[in-house]
Design a protein around this motif. Structure first.
Motif, mmCIF file in Angstrom:
data_model
loop_
_atom_site.group_PDB
_atom_site.id
_atom_site.type_symbol
_atom_site.label_atom_id
_atom_site.label_comp_id
_atom_site.label_asym_id
_atom_site.label_seq_id
_atom_site.Cartn_x
_atom_site.Cartn_y
_atom_site.Cartn_z
ATOM 1 N N PHE A 195 0.692 -1.170 0.014
ATOM 2 C CA PHE A 195 -0.034 -0.050 -0.160
ATOM 3 C C PHE A 195 0.972 1.420 0.037
ATOM 4 O O PHE A 195 0.471 2.264 -0.759
ATOM 5 C CB PHE A 195 -1.110 0.006 1.307
ATOM 6 C CG PHE A 195 -1.888 -0.924 1.174
ATOM 7 C CD1 PHE A 195 -3.006 -1.210 0.079
ATOM 8 C CD2 PHE A 195 -2.084 -1.657 2.186
ATOM 9 C CE1 PHE A 195 -3.656 -2.081 -0.099
ATOM 10 C CE2 PHE A 195 -3.276 -2.785 2.038
ATOM 11 C CZ PHE A 195 -4.021 -2.885 1.003
ATOM 12 N N GLY A 196 1.976 1.267 0.841
ATOM 13 C CA GLY A 196 2.927 2.353 0.744
ATOM 14 C C GLY A 196 3.494 2.714 -0.531
ATOM 15 O O GLY A 196 3.535 3.831 -0.952
ATOM 16 N N LYS A 197 3.753 1.665 -1.272
ATOM 17 C CA LYS A 197 4.159 1.647 -2.653
ATOM 18 C C LYS A 197 3.206 2.625 -3.685
ATOM 19 O O LYS A 197 3.430 3.093 -4.420
ATOM 20 C CB LYS A 197 4.871 0.766 -3.440
ATOM 21 C CG LYS A 197 5.507 0.935 -4.698
ATOM 22 C CD LYS A 197 6.830 1.449 -4.615
ATOM 23 C CE LYS A 197 7.725 1.593 -5.739
ATOM 24 N NZ LYS A 197 8.974 2.315 -5.694
ATOM 25 N N ILE A 198 2.010 2.000 -3.489
ATOM 26 C CA ILE A 198 0.875 2.378 -4.316
ATOM 27 C C ILE A 198 0.562 3.728 -3.989
ATOM 28 O O ILE A 198 0.255 4.847 -4.898
ATOM 29 C CB ILE A 198 -0.476 1.584 -4.196
ATOM 30 C CG1 ILE A 198 -0.219 0.326 -4.534
ATOM 31 C CG2 ILE A 198 -1.493 2.156 -4.839
ATOM 32 C CD1 ILE A 198 -1.199 -0.756 -4.442
ATOM 33 N N GLU A 199 0.640 4.078 -2.760
ATOM 34 C CA GLU A 199 0.407 5.646 -2.299
ATOM 35 C C GLU A 199 1.403 6.675 -2.793
ATOM 36 O O GLU A 199 1.141 7.643 -3.330
ATOM 37 C CB GLU A 199 0.178 5.689 -0.775
ATOM 38 C CG GLU A 199 -1.093 5.038 -0.253
ATOM 39 C CD GLU A 199 -1.061 5.138 1.296
ATOM 40 O OE1 GLU A 199 0.153 5.116 1.788
ATOM 41 O OE2 GLU A 199 -2.145 5.004 1.822
ATOM 42 N N GLN A 200 2.725 6.132 -3.045
ATOM 43 C CA GLN A 200 3.964 6.887 -3.154
ATOM 44 C C GLN A 200 3.635 7.273 -4.684
ATOM 45 O O GLN A 200 3.762 8.162 -5.271
ATOM 46 C CB GLN A 200 5.007 6.413 -2.917
ATOM 47 C CG GLN A 200 6.284 7.066 -3.380
ATOM 48 C CD GLN A 200 7.495 6.353 -3.134
ATOM 49 O OE1 GLN A 200 7.765 5.258 -2.372
ATOM 50 N NE2 GLN A 200 8.619 6.977 -3.399
ATOM 51 N N GLN A 201 3.349 6.319 -5.514
ATOM 52 C CA GLN A 201 3.202 6.207 -7.055
ATOM 53 C C GLN A 201 2.132 7.146 -7.395
ATOM 54 O O GLN A 201 2.044 7.930 -8.144
ATOM 55 C CB GLN A 201 3.196 4.918 -7.391
ATOM 56 C CG GLN A 201 4.406 4.038 -7.435
ATOM 57 C CD GLN A 201 4.213 2.726 -8.301
ATOM 58 O OE1 GLN A 201 3.158 2.140 -8.515
ATOM 59 N NE2 GLN A 201 5.569 2.095 -8.553
ATOM 60 N N THR A 202 1.053 7.018 -6.445
ATOM 61 C CA THR A 202 -0.177 7.692 -6.803
ATOM 62 C C THR A 202 0.112 9.181 -6.334
ATOM 63 O O THR A 202 -0.271 10.336 -7.211
ATOM 64 C CB THR A 202 -1.363 7.386 -5.784
ATOM 65 O OG1 THR A 202 -1.638 5.915 -6.143
ATOM 66 C CG2 THR A 202 -2.617 8.206 -6.142
ATOM 67 N N ALA A 203 0.735 9.659 -5.472
ATOM 68 C CA ALA A 203 1.032 11.101 -4.883
ATOM 69 C C ALA A 203 2.181 11.528 -6.101
ATOM 70 O O ALA A 203 2.015 12.743 -6.437
ATOM 71 C CB ALA A 203 1.600 11.109 -3.689
ATOM 72 N N GLU A 204 3.045 10.561 -6.693
ATOM 73 C CA GLU A 204 3.853 11.296 -7.559
ATOM 74 C C GLU A 204 3.266 11.562 -8.956
ATOM 75 O O GLU A 204 3.464 12.529 -9.320
ATOM 76 C CB GLU A 204 5.066 10.149 -7.805
ATOM 77 C CG GLU A 204 6.104 10.270 -6.436
ATOM 78 C CD GLU A 204 7.105 9.173 -6.864
ATOM 79 O OE1 GLU A 204 7.131 8.398 -7.737
ATOM 80 O OE2 GLU A 204 8.124 9.033 -5.943
ATOM 81 N N LYS A 205 2.296 10.665 -9.115
ATOM 82 C CA LYS A 205 1.759 10.641 -10.577
ATOM 83 C C LYS A 205 0.789 11.823 -10.663
ATOM 84 O O LYS A 205 0.650 12.775 -11.765
ATOM 85 C CB LYS A 205 0.871 9.658 -10.732
ATOM 86 C CG LYS A 205 -0.027 9.987 -12.196
ATOM 87 C CD LYS A 205 -0.622 8.305 -12.411
ATOM 88 C CE LYS A 205 -1.455 8.590 -13.708
ATOM 89 N NZ LYS A 205 -2.225 7.310 -14.042
ATOM 90 N N TRP A 206 -0.042 12.284 -9.423
ATOM 91 C CA TRP A 206 -0.844 13.387 -9.466
ATOM 92 C C TRP A 206 0.022 14.779 -8.787
ATOM 93 O O TRP A 206 -0.806 15.592 -8.401
ATOM 94 C CB TRP A 206 -2.098 13.188 -8.688
ATOM 95 C CG TRP A 206 -2.913 12.196 -9.325
ATOM 96 C CD1 TRP A 206 -3.021 10.657 -9.012
ATOM 97 C CD2 TRP A 206 -3.551 12.131 -10.497
ATOM 98 N NE1 TRP A 206 -3.641 9.974 -10.030
ATOM 99 C CE2 TRP A 206 -3.973 10.860 -10.776
ATOM 100 C CE3 TRP A 206 -3.907 13.135 -11.376
ATOM 101 C CZ2 TRP A 206 -4.957 10.553 -11.881
ATOM 102 C CZ3 TRP A 206 -4.899 12.987 -12.471
ATOM 103 C CH2 TRP A 206 -5.161 11.776 -12.664
#
Length: 266
Positions: free
Chosen positions: A248-259
């Motif tokens: 979940f941490g990786k998904i959150e990080q990638q989402t934050a970077e993408k947006w």
């Protein structure tokens, strides 16, 4: 303090630091107090039991079986959540009914509906999957519904003006726009389902050929093996932390970077 501030920049390193500190306190407390190993085993005994179980293959197989069950159950729950959310969004009457059912079922812990699940599904794999689905469905459904409803109608109107079908509007507009709330619901559902799974395995016993990690813990208690009991509990904790921080941490990080939601200034 400068050392600690550096650690805080790396979440996994900070987590490992605190874990190691707690283990040192654990070992020191056991050696100083002289408590009986039957009540509180040392780290060495727990690690020995962990290694022995891993060599036999029981603990690894049972942990893998539990992970397979929970991810299967969560996939079913997420699929049901999407279907119920789309029904509630499209049909107001269905939305009112689903909201009422959610208000009734969401506060019920899995252990409270256990007698009904045993009556309906028996005590096999189906019953454990039913408990997992019950535990994770409602938080995912509530977050997904709230996320879809929070999307501004102007985005869906633009999609319809572009002749997008309902499926495309859902997958290309609603899901990306509500993804943070969906991810939050999945995280809550995972935490509830993981606890419910371990409890159910302790109640139902060996499901499948060897059972899951909950059954492993229960057996250690039955045979008065505190070191093995703590080893099983540590495996449950480690799996929970890895899923929470890495997945979940990786998904959150990638989402934050993408947006563009990262805060590089701190």
């Amino acid at each position: 303090m400068a050392f600690y501030q550096k650690l805080r920049k790396h979440k996994m390193v900070l987590r490992l630091f605190w874990v190691l500190l707690l283990l040192v306190v654990w070992e020191g407390g056991v050696r100083i107090s002289g408590v009986s190993p039957l009540l509180f085993p040392s780290i060495e005994e727990v690690l020995r039991a962990l290694v022995d179980s891993a060599k036999r293959g029981d603990l690894l197989w049972q942990a893998g079986f539990s992970l397979w069950l929970i991810f299967l159950g969560m996939a079913i729950g997420l699929g049901l959540g999407f279907v119920l959310t789309l029904l509630s969004m499209r049909f107001p009457v269905a939305g009112d009914l689903i909201d009422t059912i959610s208000a009734i079922a969401h506060p019920l812990p899995g252990i409270a509906v256990l007698p009904l699940i045993i009556l309906w599904f028996g005590t096999g794999t189906g019953a454990i999957l039913a408990i997992i689905v019950h535990s994770c469905l409602w938080p995912m459904l509530l977050n997904l519904t709230a996320g879809f409803r929070s999307v501004s109608p102007i985005y869906t109107d633009v999609g319809r003006n572009l002749s997008m079908r309902s499926f495309a509007i859902t997958t290309e507009i609603l899901i990306p726009a509500s993804f943070p709330m969906l991810l939050s619901g999945v995280k809550i559902g995972w935490a509830r389902a993981w606890r419910a799974l371990i409890s159910a395995e302790m109640v139902f016993g060996a499901v499948g050929s060897k059972g899951g990690i909950g059954w492993y813990i229960f057996k250690q208690r039955t045979f008065m093996n505190p070191a093995g009991l703590f080893a099983g509990i540590l495996v449950v904790i480690v799996i929970g932390m890895l899923v929470e921080d890495l997945l979940f941490g990786k998904i959150e990080q990638q989402t934050a970077e993408k947006w563009g939601m990262t805060n590089d200034g701190q």
